[in-house]
Design a protein around this motif. Sequence first.
Motif, PDB file in Angstrom:
ATOM      1  N   ASN A   1       0.819  -1.207   0.000  1.00  0.00           N
ATOM      2  CA  ASN A   1       0.000   0.000   0.000  1.00  0.00           C
ATOM      3  C   ASN A   1       0.856   1.262   0.000  1.00  0.00           C
ATOM      4  O   ASN A   1       0.529   2.255  -0.669  1.00  0.00           O
TER       5      ASN A   1
ATOM      6  N   ASP B   1      -2.948  -1.184  -8.122  1.00  0.00           N
ATOM      7  CA  ASP B   1      -3.811  -1.776  -7.095  1.00  0.00           C
ATOM      8  C   ASP B   1      -4.494  -3.050  -7.563  1.00  0.00           C
ATOM      9  O   ASP B   1      -4.852  -3.902  -6.749  1.00  0.00           O
TER      10      ASP B   1
ATOM     11  N   ARG C   1      -6.266  -3.559   1.496  1.00  0.00           N
ATOM     12  CA  ARG C   1      -6.766  -2.537   0.575  1.00  0.00           C
ATOM     13  C   ARG C   1      -8.009  -1.834   1.111  1.00  0.00           C
ATOM     14  O   ARG C   1      -8.438  -0.817   0.569  1.00  0.00           O
TER      15      ARG C   1
END
Length: 505
Positions: A399, A459, A471
Amino acid sequence: MAEAPKAEEIIHPPTDQLQGLEYCIDSNPSWGEAIALGFQHYILSLGTAVMIPAFLVPLMGGTSGDKVRVVQTLLFVQGINTYLQTLFGTRLPAVVGGSWAFMVPIISIIHDPSIAAIGDDHMIILGYSQLWAICSRFFSPVGMVPVIALAGFGLFDRGFPVVGRCVEFGIPMLILFVMFSQYLKQFQAKQLPILERFALLLTIAVIWAYAHLLTASGAYKHHPEQTQMHCRTDRADLISAAPWIKIPYPLQWGAPTFEAGHAFGMMAAVLVSLVESTGAYKAAARLASATPPPAHVLSRGIGWQGIGILLSGLFGTATGSTVSIENVGLLGSTRVGSRRVIQISAGFMIFFSILGKFGALFASIPFPIFAAVYCVLFGLVASVGLSFLQFTNMNSMRNLFIVGVSFFLGLSIPEYFREYTAGALHGPSHTKAEWFNDFLNTIFFSSPTVALMVALFLDNTLEVKDSAKDRGMPWWAKFRTFKGDSRNEEFYTLPFNLDRFFPPS
């Protein structure tokens, strides 16, 4: 290694709806307060509504009278689009104003003598066909953080660089607005936090009077012409050129024409407007203490925004439409996210666009005054984007990589395109195919659009299988559909029982 903190030590748990607002999306202040707040949103919207025609009309060879007519037309259509969006679109308290995303293709059209005007309805297709709803299935909190944040941060060139043109009243405006809206917000008159709620109106009135005093005293008499144009309060030429009453009407500039090559540039601008509006809608939902808009509601809003762009073409506003980031920020500054306030502001836009002299008076506020407020409001919207990180695991290297790279490229690539264009007087894409140039240059001028492309790719391709929880997908999933959360019905149901004919998916 230090011992990990216990669960009970975490004192700021994630919250679906932003707390601390005085009025949320479906609660309303008193009528007097709502009207004053609506007028405040109208005043704020004038910045972009005047800047765009002030930039484009001279390129078209237009006069001060033409500029006034375009400003009036833009405000008129802006009022209609805002009311339609709050009533039938997303129903969020969002002002739909002029868009800078259309500058590249519009300038290309201006330089093409064979073209008079172009309308584009691709956003209507993207909205009502649910194509954007399908695309939104690939969104996650990690991917949306850079998009929402850069909807604010990406406008940094319209903040202090414009304030710096007239620091003598630009910086006082910035300081005074922060003082009124933050440090003195506890000051009340008749149990109303008047300085916080109306900081924009009060500070603009004070600084505008100060700027006029500087002008009248001859402070700019020996300054360069450019400085006088930016700083003097008597150089806008709007009031003298404005008619007392003028109602904008469709095709007032003549019948539009179409050229396929330029349509590709307009399609790119529509895509950019769509991305920027998506980020702005999510920010507006949070600042109105509503849940994130489901895919169906987002598509409905994009569809109505497409109709708004069609109206812009028919009336001749010289640009398309998008959600006003500064007005979204004002929701947070005033802590009033009421839908009714924005609908009242739409009424002011229409009213003062018809009464030309009065509208031109307010529209003559110097740009650096607006830019000082933008420094605060754009930053506030950006921070709303950052707040979505609370639903993700930011101890995940995956992330951290996605957010960091998306942010950096979202700022760096458009800056390269801007610097290249300023030096070479054309974009980095400079082939013989003008339509291809317009398409690429328009896309990569937009920070939120670049950030979305980078974040969406990373992503959905990087360690996707085992990263759903990191996420933020377990939290995000319930807001994908209208019936996924019971609160959606309260915030996003259509009026007049219209959901019977347009059932949410």
